[in-house]
Design an enzyme around this catalytic site. Structure first.
Site, PDB file in Angstrom:
ATOM      1  N   HIS A 190      -1.985   0.248 -13.136  1.00 43.53           N
ATOM      2  CA  HIS A 190      -1.333  -0.331 -11.958  1.00 43.53           C
ATOM      3  C   HIS A 190      -1.586   0.691 -10.856  1.00 43.53           C
ATOM      4  O   HIS A 190      -1.265   1.873 -11.023  1.00 43.53           O
ATOM      5  CB  HIS A 190       0.168  -0.493 -12.215  1.00 43.53           C
ATOM      6  CG  HIS A 190       0.903  -1.269 -11.167  1.00 43.53           C
ATOM      7  ND1 HIS A 190       1.654  -2.379 -11.485  1.00 43.53           N
ATOM      8  CD2 HIS A 190       1.029  -1.105  -9.835  1.00 43.53           C
ATOM      9  CE1 HIS A 190       2.220  -2.854 -10.378  1.00 43.53           C
ATOM     10  NE2 HIS A 190       1.837  -2.076  -9.365  1.00 43.53           N
ATOM     11  N   LEU A 191      -2.191   0.273  -9.763  1.00 44.91           N
ATOM     12  CA  LEU A 191      -2.504   1.178  -8.672  1.00 44.91           C
ATOM     13  C   LEU A 191      -1.289   2.039  -8.337  1.00 44.91           C
ATOM     14  O   LEU A 191      -0.177   1.524  -8.223  1.00 44.91           O
ATOM     15  CB  LEU A 191      -2.916   0.371  -7.434  1.00 44.91           C
ATOM     16  CG  LEU A 191      -3.178   1.163  -6.165  1.00 44.91           C
ATOM     17  CD1 LEU A 191      -4.448   1.977  -6.302  1.00 44.91           C
ATOM     18  CD2 LEU A 191      -3.268   0.240  -4.972  1.00 44.91           C
ATOM     19  N   HIS A 192      -1.506   3.333  -8.231  1.00 46.88           N
ATOM     20  CA  HIS A 192      -0.417   4.227  -7.821  1.00 46.88           C
ATOM     21  C   HIS A 192      -0.992   5.429  -7.101  1.00 46.88           C
ATOM     22  O   HIS A 192      -2.038   5.945  -7.466  1.00 46.88           O
ATOM     23  CB  HIS A 192       0.477   4.645  -8.991  1.00 46.88           C
ATOM     24  CG  HIS A 192      -0.236   5.253 -10.155  1.00 46.88           C
ATOM     25  ND1 HIS A 192      -0.996   4.535 -11.046  1.00 46.88           N
ATOM     26  CD2 HIS A 192      -0.287   6.539 -10.581  1.00 46.88           C
ATOM     27  CE1 HIS A 192      -1.477   5.349 -11.981  1.00 46.88           C
ATOM     28  NE2 HIS A 192      -1.074   6.580 -11.715  1.00 46.88           N
ATOM     29  N   VAL A 193      -0.298   5.818  -6.053  1.00 51.30           N
ATOM     30  CA  VAL A 193      -0.688   6.975  -5.257  1.00 51.30           C
ATOM     31  C   VAL A 193       0.322   8.075  -5.510  1.00 51.30           C
ATOM     32  O   VAL A 193       1.534   7.846  -5.421  1.00 51.30           O
ATOM     33  CB  VAL A 193      -0.755   6.627  -3.757  1.00 51.30           C
ATOM     34  CG1 VAL A 193      -1.067   7.860  -2.922  1.00 51.30           C
ATOM     35  CG2 VAL A 193      -1.795   5.533  -3.509  1.00 51.30           C
TER      36      VAL A 193
END
Length: 139
Positions: free
Chosen positions: A93-96
């Site tokens: 899951h995209l995460h920064v």
């Protein structure tokens, strides 16, 4: 929505120290922070990688706001902002990552130790400081 850890946090099915939440993104403390106050910013909708993110601008406005709030709320000298796409992406899951930084903090390149919060109360105090700074930051 896919059944990943971050989707569960977004849905309220898994506890997290939430820093900010709106219709675009949810920001919360990393449970294995590089430094205390390390925040993950994730899109509310399930997106696996940056190339899958349709509306980049609003999401990165949230990342920018969190980076400023981490600096202000924690009196950090700066931040390290990073993300992985597939390789080394521990949750699909995209995460920064927004990591507070200070001179001589021991971080060298991309190799750094992880730390832990002493208690849920300590983690909550970091989340609260960052969230309060976000509320003071004009959009």
């Amino acid at each position: 929505m896919s059944a990943d850890l971050f989707c569960e946090i977004i849905a309220g099915e898994r506890p997290a120290h939430i820093v900010d939440s709106d219709d675009v993104a949810v920001s919360f403390l990393d449970t294995r922070p590089v430094f205390k106050g390390h925040v993950l910013v994730v899109p509310r909708g399930h997106v696996e990688t940056l190339t899958d993110l349709a509306d980049v601008g609003p999401f990165f406005e949230r990342v920018r706001a969190v980076a400023g709030a981490v600096e202000e709320g924690l009196q950090a000298g700066g931040t390290f902002v990073a993300m992985n796409n597939r390789v080394s992406q521990s949750v699909a899951h995209l995460h920064v990552h927004v990591v507070p930084r200070n001179k001589k903090d021991g971080m060298r390149g991309f190799f750094w130790p992880r730390t832990k919060y002493a208690s849920a109360e300590e983690a909550a105090s970091y989340a609260d400081a960052i969230a309060a700074a976000l509320r003071r930051t004009p959009e």
